[in-house]
Every structure is written in C-alpha cells, then in structure tokens.
Motif scaffolding. Sequence first.
Motif, mmCIF file in Angstrom:
data_model
loop_
_atom_site.group_PDB
_atom_site.id
_atom_site.type_symbol
_atom_site.label_atom_id
_atom_site.label_comp_id
_atom_site.label_asym_id
_atom_site.label_seq_id
_atom_site.Cartn_x
_atom_site.Cartn_y
_atom_site.Cartn_z
ATOM 1 N N PRO A 70 16.656 5.262 70.385
ATOM 2 C CA PRO A 70 17.004 4.351 71.486
ATOM 3 C C PRO A 70 16.295 4.645 72.801
ATOM 4 O O PRO A 70 16.186 3.741 73.637
ATOM 5 C CB PRO A 70 18.529 4.512 71.622
ATOM 6 C CG PRO A 70 18.882 5.742 70.873
ATOM 7 C CD PRO A 70 17.830 5.935 69.819
ATOM 8 N N LEU A 71 15.796 5.857 72.999
ATOM 9 C CA LEU A 71 15.101 6.160 74.256
ATOM 10 C C LEU A 71 13.586 6.102 74.114
ATOM 11 O O LEU A 71 12.863 6.387 75.074
ATOM 12 C CB LEU A 71 15.503 7.548 74.777
ATOM 13 C CG LEU A 71 16.985 7.769 75.088
ATOM 14 C CD1 LEU A 71 17.157 9.063 75.883
ATOM 15 C CD2 LEU A 71 17.608 6.600 75.815
ATOM 16 N N CYS B 201 22.067 10.690 71.019
ATOM 17 C CA CYS B 201 21.866 9.257 71.310
ATOM 18 C C CYS B 201 22.178 8.326 70.148
ATOM 19 O O CYS B 201 22.500 7.155 70.363
ATOM 20 C CB CYS B 201 20.432 9.017 71.773
ATOM 21 S SG CYS B 201 20.070 9.780 73.360
ATOM 22 N N GLY B 202 22.024 8.779 68.916
ATOM 23 C CA GLY B 202 22.383 7.955 67.766
ATOM 24 C C GLY B 202 21.456 6.778 67.532
ATOM 25 O O GLY B 202 20.339 6.702 68.050
ATOM 26 N N PRO C 51 21.556 -0.081 69.116
ATOM 27 C CA PRO C 51 22.402 -1.184 68.635
ATOM 28 C C PRO C 51 21.728 -2.021 67.545
ATOM 29 O O PRO C 51 22.380 -2.429 66.580
ATOM 30 C CB PRO C 51 22.652 -1.999 69.906
ATOM 31 C CG PRO C 51 22.654 -0.975 70.994
ATOM 32 C CD PRO C 51 21.566 0.004 70.593
ATOM 33 N N VAL D 73 30.605 3.805 59.891
ATOM 34 C CA VAL D 73 29.314 3.994 60.577
ATOM 35 C C VAL D 73 29.585 4.798 61.855
ATOM 36 O O VAL D 73 29.710 4.269 62.943
ATOM 37 C CB VAL D 73 28.619 2.650 60.857
ATOM 38 C CG1 VAL D 73 27.263 2.882 61.504
ATOM 39 C CG2 VAL D 73 28.435 1.875 59.545
ATOM 40 N N GLN E 60 22.268 -0.609 63.975
ATOM 41 C CA GLN E 60 23.627 -0.489 63.423
ATOM 42 C C GLN E 60 23.835 -1.357 62.180
ATOM 43 O O GLN E 60 24.413 -0.894 61.190
ATOM 44 C CB GLN E 60 24.672 -0.851 64.493
ATOM 45 C CG GLN E 60 24.715 0.083 65.690
ATOM 46 C CD GLN E 60 25.450 1.382 65.419
ATOM 47 O OE1 GLN E 60 26.250 1.458 64.498
ATOM 48 N NE2 GLN E 60 25.178 2.388 66.212
#
Lengths: 203, 244
Positions: free
Chosen positions: B198-199, B126-127, B130, B150, B133
């Motif tokens: 993110p989750l 998932c990284g 946003p 990135v 970043q």
Amino acid sequence: MILDEIVAARAPWSTILRAGQSLQIIDLKGNQAVDTLFYAVTGDTVDPAGRYSAQATIAAQRNIFLTTGSVLRAADGRPLVTIVADEVGNHDTIAGACSKESNTLRYGHHTVHQHACAENFLAEAAKWGMGKRDIVSNVNFFMNVPVEADGTLGIVDGLSAPGKSLTVRADTDTLVLVSNCPQINNPCNGFDPTPVRMVITAP
Amino acid sequence: MTTASTDGARSHARSQASEASMRVPPLPDGVDGTRLVWAEAVPAESYASRVLGRGTRLRLSDPDGGACAHLLLFRADASWERLNVADTMKVPWQAYLGVGHPLLSDQGRLLATVVADSSGHHDLLCGLPPAGQPTMLLAAIKHGMDVRDVAPSATLFKGVRVEDSGALTFTGSAGPGAAVDLLIHLPVVVAVVNTAHPLDPQPAVTDLDIVAWRADEELTTPVNTDPEYLRALFNTESTWAAAQ
C-alpha cells in the motif's frame, strides 16, 4: 449528553456510537490501557466487512501512532471513527490484545488462568452475534509501544496520567467493543488495572 | 480448428496445453525431487492457496524483484485459529521479520518460523491495500471461510521502517532473486496474494514463485532459543502430540 458510564477495572464494555456522536474515554487513574475495536453497523446489525483494520489505518496515515486527526478505518478503507481530541499524544495499534495463550509465551505458563483482553472481547462480541473470527488487531488507547531503529518494540511505561482523556467522533454508525485491560504482568496498566469513564455526547 | 461442434470444441480445448508454455519455479539446489509438494509461479494481481502439512518447508521467492507476497496462515483443521500479526511482533519483541522469527497464531502456537531470508524487506504493519482485499477474500472462500477470516496479513519482499515519530518509510524491494523460507509447524492453509504494497509509490508487481517440499527432520532443531519462542514451541508440540 447521551451516556456517562464507568467501566470497572478488568471488565468488558460495548455500545453503538451513532454517526456524529462523540465518545470521550477518560483514564481516571492514569496509564490504563483501553483495548478497543470498532465495527460498522446498520441499525444494530454488525457488518463483518466493516470491522476496524489496524493495518489499513496505519497505511493510510503512514504512521503507527494514533492521535488527534487519526482516522480509524476498516480494511476497505472506509472511515469508522476519527480522533478529535487527545490529551496524551500517542496511542498504540500494533501490539494487539493480551490473551491467556500469549501470556504463556510472554510471561510463562503460570499466567494461563489470569484474565485477559481476548476473553473480554470474545464475551462482549458474543452479545452482538459475533465470534472468534470477528476479533482482530485492536486499538490500545493510553498504551505506549515504541519501535526502535532495529525493530525492537515493547510495551513501556505509559504517557497518560489521572484524568487524561481521548475523544473519538463516529464517521458512521459504529459498534465500540472495549476490554478495560486486566493485564498485570507489564506496565500497560501500571501493574494495577483501574476503572475508566465513558461519556457519549450528541453533535 | 472449428469449435462449432462438441467434437471440435473438445479437440480445440485439448490442443491448448501442448502448445502453451508455462514457467514453473525450479527445484531448489539440494532438494530431492521426490520431496517436492508444490511449485507454482503467481503472476501480478493473482493469488494461490494450499493446505500444507506439518514439516513442510515453504519457499517464497521474488525472481524479478517486484513480487509482493501478502500472506495469511490458518490452522487447516481449525481455521478460526490463524496468524496473529500483533502477537507475531509483540511476543518476540521485534517488528521486523527475519530468520528465527515465529509466525504465531492467536492461540500461542507456531504456525511457521522464518528459517531463511535473503531479502530483509518485509512488513507486518501495513497489510493488503484495499484493492487487494477482494482477492484474498477469494482465497479464503475457497477454503470454506469468509470476510471475517481475512485478518491482518504479513507482507514479504516489500519493506517499511518506523521512525522515532512513528512515521513509516517505505524501503521497497531487496532486488531480484530474494527468497524467504518458512518451516510449517502445524497443518495450515496458506493463502498468498501477489499485489502492490500500500505504500509503494510506483508498484510494478512481477511474478512470485512458490516452492514447497517435505522437511520433517527440520522440526527437531529449533532455530530460535528465546524463551518466548521455546514456550511457543512447547505449546505447538504438546498440542500436536495430544491430537494424534
């Protein structure tokens, strides 16, 4: 129709898909992995922050498989293209592209001089002023990579068949960078890389 | 204390450190203090980066159970060679990080190996969200890089699992006190952002602790004997030897 081209087996390919246009990728002979990257463009100039992010795409849809309805996104979350038709069912975006270097790990050092997707990506990206740092984890259309309960994953026999296709529609002006995968050491191309057909249509 | 003059402003500035408190992660048991090269606590929404030499053992830990370490690795002497999360899953045939897992570069070399893990809650899929970043971008810029660098990242201390359908289940944290040790095989830039997964439906990010120490002797004992790993080790060692 705006474009109708055959991408030769093992070859790179690229074009700009304007917002609203659709690209149909036709797997002419079946089980041919089509490694693909997307980059937002302004005119013909690539926005390096607008490149495809497999991770942002997966996180946003909470699923590793791409199919109809999947929105392919940049790292900042913006939509690049949406899959609007899919005759196969699922497509990979976790396994990345093959490279000469990773082939040495996966199959042995005897494979180091075989052609690979990373070579295609680098050569084609250079035509658009991009370099190695612009290449990231990609989409593998028509490639089947299940993840088992214990985390084991691998490229297994494909779900595609001759003539099956997938269509993406551009949400924004987008460069499409393709490597028609030359890998011969695993089932991603049925051990026999073949041509694919690209058809772009206006909305 | 007046800060209307340079003299007063200097006195004010200099008085601050002695009056402040700052938590520094403790030296791990059994580690000789003379070998320590880095000890830093990274608060929620912040980041840290460092150049680490070959033979460094890097411990990331989650003292309070809410840390979420988004990690990038670059060759310090050739930053265009960097962590490749796809190869890091595909080459060892394994999506989930654990002991013995290689963190591979895009050039078929080991940047690091997971040599200890008491968490088991990690994610390569998932990284960064946003919102994280721009923070990672700052770390990259400080090492002469930019947004192109990135790349997809590894996430420690927050896990996901993949269902047969491909759907992801967020498995959260292993709880307070978990740690992951990485053995660094080539000189690298390490960049870490401590921000939400993110989750994560209810992110409450807490400190991430970083401790690193010299462990050159560990390079001689492979922790993984898979053929793919041993070939990555060969590529790494031969590249290093050739450049000396």
